[in-house]
Write an enzyme that holds these catalytic residues in place. Structure first.
Site, PDB file in Angstrom:
ATOM      1  N   ASP A 183       0.887  -1.166   0.000  1.00 32.30           N
ATOM      2  CA  ASP A 183       0.000   0.000   0.000  1.00 32.30           C
ATOM      3  C   ASP A 183       0.920   1.209   0.000  1.00 32.30           C
ATOM      4  O   ASP A 183       1.606   1.485   0.992  1.00 32.30           O
ATOM      5  CB  ASP A 183      -0.893  -0.001   1.241  1.00 32.30           C
ATOM      6  N   TYR A 212      -9.819  15.016  -9.217  1.00 32.12           N
ATOM      7  CA  TYR A 212      -9.144  14.283 -10.293  1.00 32.12           C
ATOM      8  C   TYR A 212      -8.193  15.219 -11.039  1.00 32.12           C
ATOM      9  O   TYR A 212      -7.045  14.860 -11.347  1.00 32.12           O
ATOM     10  CB  TYR A 212     -10.189  13.708 -11.243  1.00 32.12           C
ATOM     11  N   LYS A 272      -3.982  14.774 -11.395  1.00 23.61           N
ATOM     12  CA  LYS A 272      -3.262  14.589 -12.656  1.00 23.61           C
ATOM     13  C   LYS A 272      -2.355  15.774 -12.986  1.00 23.61           C
ATOM     14  O   LYS A 272      -1.266  15.583 -13.541  1.00 23.61           O
ATOM     15  CB  LYS A 272      -4.259  14.334 -13.791  1.00 23.61           C
TER      16      LYS A 272
END
Length: 319
Positions: A74, A170, A174
């Site tokens: 993880d 999002y 990015k």
């Protein structure tokens, strides 16, 4: 010998999609690839609908001619990341390529909602998985590159322009990944044999996307009935070959600090997708929508993405 034979790579987030494609194509060129992620056989981290595991990815790397090693990690847990990098050093004594592709945000993205209506807890988890995991992994993996004073760091993003990505969290993830590649290149500027870049695929024909359109790789073109733009899609192996070509390029330092696309690199290096096509999302966008796809170097793009780090930062303090 294959061009990456003897090289050691770590693909963080190799369970499926771009990460799996990158791991396999590095293996195709002969690399030993540590394939990490949270989904292992008998214990999928992404729910029962996603069957892919890191063991399967490692086996596929080996089938391509490399050596795949699966490690359950993880990447938001510091102790697990630290132990991973200690293991790589203990077993291999070196690291040559780091690919940060950890994501895990698909089920968290609430597309179509304005930021004032988003669930904050989902957004924070997306930032942890999509940004913090990359920083944490680099924190412990990059010292292995520094020990030999050479290597390649690849940050996988989505898009190489400032177009809005449909969800504030999002979009932040990015864009932050692109910026992270630049800042790492800047901080590593006194180590010119270590190169850092961001790489984006085009319309990715991942396992999840195929399932979303109700098709398989064999009949993927039927997905155009749902979205006609799917005709310009690429398999995860296309961006995989882009990364593998970068890893094998002795002059990759010329790209330091930049954001690159799979289609741009395909034109430069001359590779094709596994189906024999050479999809070009940038060209398709221009032909379909009547305006150029904004890429690194365009006027609307930030100047920091428009060249090697030593050129972009010529006026910055050296200390």
């Amino acid at each position: 010998m294959k061009p990456l034979e003897g090289r050691i790579a770590l693909v963080a987030g190799a369970t499926r999609g771009a990460g799996r494609g990158i791991a396999m194509m590095l293996g195709e060129k002969g690399a030993t690839v540590y394939c990490t992620g949270r989904s292992v056989r008998g214990k999928p981290a992404s729910g029962p609908k996603r069957p892919e595991t890191i063991e399967e990815t490692a086996e596929l790397v080996t089938s391509k001619g490399g050596r795949g090693i699966a490690v359950r990690v993880d990447h938001t847990v510091e102790a697990e990341v630290s132990e991973l990098c200690e293991r790589v050093k203990r077993e291999q004594g070196r690291l040559d390529v780091l690919v940060n592709d950890v994501w895990g945000g698909d089920e968290l993205a609430e597309f179509g909602l304005p930021f004032w209506k988003l669930a904050p807890e989902k957004g924070r988890l997306m930032l942890d998985r999509g940004i913090y995991s990359h920083i944490l992994t680099s924190r412990y993996a990059v010292p292995l590159l520094l020990e030999r004073n050479q290597g390649l760091i690849v940050e996988i993003t989505d898009g190489d322009n400032f177009g809005y990505r449909g969800n504030v969290f999002y979009d932040l993830v990015k864009m932050s990944i692109i910026r992270l590649a630049f800042t790492m290149a800047w901080e590593l500027r006194r180590h010119p044999a270590i190169t850092t870049v961001a790489v984006t695929p085009g319309f990715l024909r991942s396992e999840a996307m195929l399932e979303h359109f109700g098709v398989t790789e064999a009949n993927w073109r039927d997905g155009t009935k749902v979205d006609p733009n799917f005709i310009a899609s690429e398999t995860p192996f296309f961006v995989g070959r882009a990364v593998a070509e970068l890893a094998a390029d002795p002059n990759v330092a010329r790209k330091n600090g930049r954001v690159l696309s799979s289609w741009q690199l395909a034109r430069e290096y001359g590779f094709k997708d596994v189906d024999g096509r050479q999809p070009d999302w940038g060209q398709y966008f221009t032909e379909t929508f009547g305006r150029p796809y904004p890429v690194a170097g365009d006027a609307e793009y930030a100047t920091w993405s428009n060249g090697p780090i030593e050129t972009v930062c010529a006026d910055w303090p050296k200390e």
